[in-house]
Scaffold this motif. Structure first.
Motif, PDB file in Angstrom:
ATOM      1  N   VAL A   1       0.853  -1.193   0.000  1.00 15.02           N
ATOM      2  CA  VAL A   1       0.000   0.000   0.000  1.00 15.02           C
ATOM      3  C   VAL A   1       0.888   1.242   0.000  1.00 15.02           C
ATOM      4  O   VAL A   1       1.979   1.229   0.571  1.00 15.02           O
ATOM      5  CB  VAL A   1      -0.966   0.019   1.218  1.00 15.02           C
ATOM      6  CG1 VAL A   1      -0.237   0.002   2.550  1.00 15.02           C
ATOM      7  CG2 VAL A   1      -1.915   1.214   1.155  1.00 15.02           C
ATOM      8  N   LEU A   2       0.416   2.286  -0.671  1.00 13.99           N
ATOM      9  CA  LEU A   2       1.048   3.603  -0.587  1.00 13.99           C
ATOM     10  C   LEU A   2      -0.044   4.661  -0.474  1.00 13.99           C
ATOM     11  O   LEU A   2      -1.184   4.435  -0.926  1.00 13.99           O
ATOM     12  CB  LEU A   2       1.881   3.905  -1.838  1.00 13.99           C
ATOM     13  CG  LEU A   2       3.273   3.252  -1.952  1.00 13.99           C
ATOM     14  CD1 LEU A   2       3.915   3.624  -3.286  1.00 13.99           C
ATOM     15  CD2 LEU A   2       4.188   3.648  -0.794  1.00 13.99           C
ATOM     16  N   VAL A   3       0.320   5.778   0.088  1.00 12.31           N
ATOM     17  CA  VAL A   3      -0.562   6.945   0.076  1.00 12.31           C
ATOM     18  C   VAL A   3      -0.513   7.524  -1.346  1.00 12.31           C
ATOM     19  O   VAL A   3       0.567   7.730  -1.900  1.00 12.31           O
ATOM     20  CB  VAL A   3      -0.103   7.983   1.125  1.00 12.31           C
ATOM     21  CG1 VAL A   3      -0.861   9.298   0.973  1.00 12.31           C
ATOM     22  CG2 VAL A   3      -0.285   7.413   2.532  1.00 12.31           C
ATOM     23  N   MET A   4      -1.701   7.747  -1.939  1.00  6.94           N
ATOM     24  CA  MET A   4      -1.764   8.164  -3.340  1.00  6.94           C
ATOM     25  C   MET A   4      -0.929   9.425  -3.609  1.00  6.94           C
ATOM     26  O   MET A   4      -0.182   9.485  -4.586  1.00  6.94           O
ATOM     27  CB  MET A   4      -3.224   8.422  -3.736  1.00  6.94           C
ATOM     28  CG  MET A   4      -3.380   8.822  -5.179  1.00  6.94           C
ATOM     29  SD  MET A   4      -5.017   9.444  -5.522  1.00  6.94           S
ATOM     30  CE  MET A   4      -4.953  11.057  -4.786  1.00  6.94           C
ATOM     31  N   HIS A   5      -1.044  10.417  -2.743  1.00  5.62           N
ATOM     32  CA  HIS A   5      -0.300  11.658  -2.981  1.00  5.62           C
ATOM     33  C   HIS A   5       1.202  11.382  -3.074  1.00  5.62           C
ATOM     34  O   HIS A   5       1.896  11.945  -3.914  1.00  5.62           O
ATOM     35  CB  HIS A   5      -0.567  12.674  -1.858  1.00  5.62           C
ATOM     36  CG  HIS A   5      -1.953  13.231  -1.881  1.00  5.62           C
ATOM     37  ND1 HIS A   5      -3.077  12.457  -1.726  1.00  5.62           N
ATOM     38  CD2 HIS A   5      -2.400  14.505  -2.045  1.00  5.62           C
ATOM     39  CE1 HIS A   5      -4.140  13.216  -1.791  1.00  5.62           C
ATOM     40  NE2 HIS A   5      -3.770  14.469  -1.982  1.00  5.62           N
ATOM     41  N   ASP A   6       1.694  10.501  -2.191  1.00  8.31           N
ATOM     42  CA  ASP A   6       3.133  10.185  -2.178  1.00  8.31           C
ATOM     43  C   ASP A   6       3.557   9.557  -3.496  1.00  8.31           C
ATOM     44  O   ASP A   6       4.583   9.933  -4.063  1.00  8.31           O
ATOM     45  CB  ASP A   6       3.455   9.192  -1.046  1.00  8.31           C
ATOM     46  CG  ASP A   6       3.374   9.820   0.338  1.00  8.31           C
ATOM     47  OD1 ASP A   6       3.344  11.065   0.433  1.00  8.31           O
ATOM     48  OD2 ASP A   6       3.335   9.057   1.324  1.00  8.31           O
ATOM     49  N   MET A   7       2.769   8.584  -3.991  1.00 10.93           N
ATOM     50  CA  MET A   7       3.223   7.859  -5.196  1.00 10.93           C
ATOM     51  C   MET A   7       3.022   8.686  -6.472  1.00 10.93           C
ATOM     52  O   MET A   7       3.491   8.330  -7.536  1.00 10.93           O
ATOM     53  CB  MET A   7       2.586   6.458  -5.291  1.00 10.93           C
ATOM     54  CG  MET A   7       1.096   6.367  -5.338  1.00 10.93           C
ATOM     55  SD  MET A   7       0.378   6.660  -6.955  1.00 10.93           S
ATOM     56  CE  MET A   7       0.855   5.171  -7.815  1.00 10.93           C
ATOM     57  N   LEU A   8       2.326   9.829  -6.335  1.00 11.49           N
ATOM     58  CA  LEU A   8       2.221  10.763  -7.470  1.00 11.49           C
ATOM     59  C   LEU A   8       3.213  11.921  -7.310  1.00 11.49           C
ATOM     60  O   LEU A   8       3.198  12.872  -8.099  1.00 11.49           O
ATOM     61  CB  LEU A   8       0.794  11.314  -7.582  1.00 11.49           C
ATOM     62  CG  LEU A   8      -0.298  10.284  -7.922  1.00 11.49           C
ATOM     63  CD1 LEU A   8      -1.676  10.947  -7.938  1.00 11.49           C
ATOM     64  CD2 LEU A   8      -0.025   9.606  -9.266  1.00 11.49           C
ATOM     65  N   GLY A   9       4.033  11.851  -6.274  1.00 13.68           N
ATOM     66  CA  GLY A   9       5.034  12.903  -6.065  1.00 13.68           C
ATOM     67  C   GLY A   9       4.426  14.198  -5.559  1.00 13.68           C
ATOM     68  O   GLY A   9       5.063  15.258  -5.636  1.00 13.68           O
ATOM     69  N   ALA A  10       3.196  14.148  -5.044  1.00 15.95           N
ATOM     70  CA  ALA A  10       2.519  15.357  -4.556  1.00 15.95           C
ATOM     71  C   ALA A  10       2.813  15.520  -3.067  1.00 15.95           C
ATOM     72  O   ALA A  10       2.061  15.022  -2.223  1.00 15.95           O
ATOM     73  CB  ALA A  10       1.017  15.249  -4.808  1.00 15.95           C
ATOM     74  N   THR A  11       3.932  16.144  -2.744  1.00 16.04           N
ATOM     75  CA  THR A  11       4.299  16.285  -1.333  1.00 16.04           C
ATOM     76  C   THR A  11       4.593  17.742  -1.012  1.00 16.04           C
ATOM     77  O   THR A  11       4.878  18.536  -1.900  1.00 16.04           O
ATOM     78  CB  THR A  11       5.558  15.454  -0.989  1.00 16.04           C
ATOM     79  OG1 THR A  11       6.663  16.000  -1.716  1.00 16.04           O
ATOM     80  CG2 THR A  11       5.391  13.998  -1.321  1.00 16.04           C
ATOM     81  N   THR A  12       4.549  18.050   0.277  1.00 15.34           N
ATOM     82  CA  THR A  12       4.856  19.415   0.698  1.00 15.34           C
ATOM     83  C   THR A  12       6.216  19.476   1.385  1.00 15.34           C
ATOM     84  O   THR A  12       6.652  20.544   1.789  1.00 15.34           O
ATOM     85  CB  THR A  12       3.787  19.918   1.697  1.00 15.34           C
ATOM     86  OG1 THR A  12       3.667  18.948   2.735  1.00 15.34           O
ATOM     87  CG2 THR A  12       2.459  20.122   1.030  1.00 15.34           C
ATOM     88  N   GLY A  13       6.845  18.313   1.546  1.00 17.09           N
ATOM     89  CA  GLY A  13       8.125  18.335   2.245  1.00 17.09           C
ATOM     90  C   GLY A  13       8.933  17.095   1.948  1.00 17.09           C
ATOM     91  O   GLY A  13       9.021  16.667   0.810  1.00 17.09           O
TER      92      GLY A  13
END
Ligand code: KIV
Length: 264
Positions: free
Chosen positions: A211-223
């Motif tokens: 499992v991954l958090v969707m935002h993480d695996m799309l490179g959508a991060t704030t830090g």
């Protein structure tokens, strides 16, 4: 064909992996289930990636119910797992009422974070028809007890306890174990010691599912990006392509690689 808990059990028996992603809305749920993601988690990670909190603790049951309803409308046959937020399963009575709300919102399974203290609650949920995923290892609702987001299960004592807890919770009725941020060797040990499917995040490539958090695996991060994350959008032409690449990489056990895993 809709994915059920039986599908995931069969995958384990046949030594085939399965993929899971978080989603919080109908459009992404539609896209990822079309891409072949087997299960969708409405994680309380939404408190961090959608709401901007620095932990999952502020997330409420009503919020998870709302996002579960959104995901259920978009979903194309994936198994829907919903997180029980912080302190909504502190007693068995609370867990039964609150799990019922999540199942009515469209979940097929609820996820709880904790160890042996959840035995009676899991038994009560299971006996009353609620499938349960038991989340062990780095359980983010315990961030204040852990003193930060830290790898769990290092050292023989902690590792042996995690194997024991997984076995105990499966005996009590847990249908799935989820391991977060544990050494890959320990995750393999837990996976081999229970009949139930084991999902990993930061737990190496030898668990039954990932499992991954969707935002993480799309490179959508704030830090800072956690070590166990891979940005699948970086090598894909579209978000749909990134979901498909993730599904293929998990199926072929190319993800997670050693660089995404922790050592004992
Ligand atoms: O809340 C969540 O998204 C989770 C995953 C990180 C497993 O629990």
């Amino acid at each position: 064909m809709a994915v059920t808990i039986n599908t995931l059990r069969e995958r384990k028996q046949n030594n085939e992996t399965f993929s899971v992603l978080t989603a919080y809305d109908a459009t992404f749920a539609h896209m990822m289930s079309e891409a072949g993601v087997d299960a969708i988690l409405i994680g309380d990670s939404l408190g961090m990636v959608l709401q901007g909190h620095d932990s999952t603790l502020p997330v409420t049951l009503e919020e998870i119910c709302y996002h579960t309803r959104c995901v259920a409308r978009g979903n194309q046959g994936a198994l829907i797992m919903a997180d029980m937020p912080f302190m909504t399963y502190g007693t068995t009575e609370a867990a039964l009422d609150n799990a019922a709300a999540l199942m009515r919102a469209g979940a097929h399974m609820v996820k709880l974070e904790g160890t042996d203290w959840m035995e009676d609650t899991i038994r009560a949920l299971s006996e009353r028809g609620v499938p349960v995923c038991a989340h062990l290892g780095l359980t983010p609702q315990f961030v204040n007890k852990f003193g930060g987001f830290k790898v769990q299960g290092r050292g023989d004592e902690q590792a042996d306890a995690m194997v024991r807890h997984a076995q105990l919770l499966v005996e009590a009725g847990a249908d799935i174990i989820l391991l977060e941020c544990v050494p890959a060797a320990l995750a393999k040990r837990v996976t081999e010691s229970v009949d139930a499917p084991v999902i990993g995040i930061g737990a190496g490539h030898e668990t039954d599912g990932q499992v991954l958090v969707m935002h993480d695996m799309l490179g959508a991060t704030t830090g800072r990006t956690p070590k166990f994350v891979k940005n699948f959008l970086a090598e894909a032409e579209s978000i749909q392509g990134a979901f498909e690449a993730y599904v293929a990489a998990v199926r072929e056990r190319r993800f997670p690689a050693e660089e995404h895993s922790f050592k004992s």
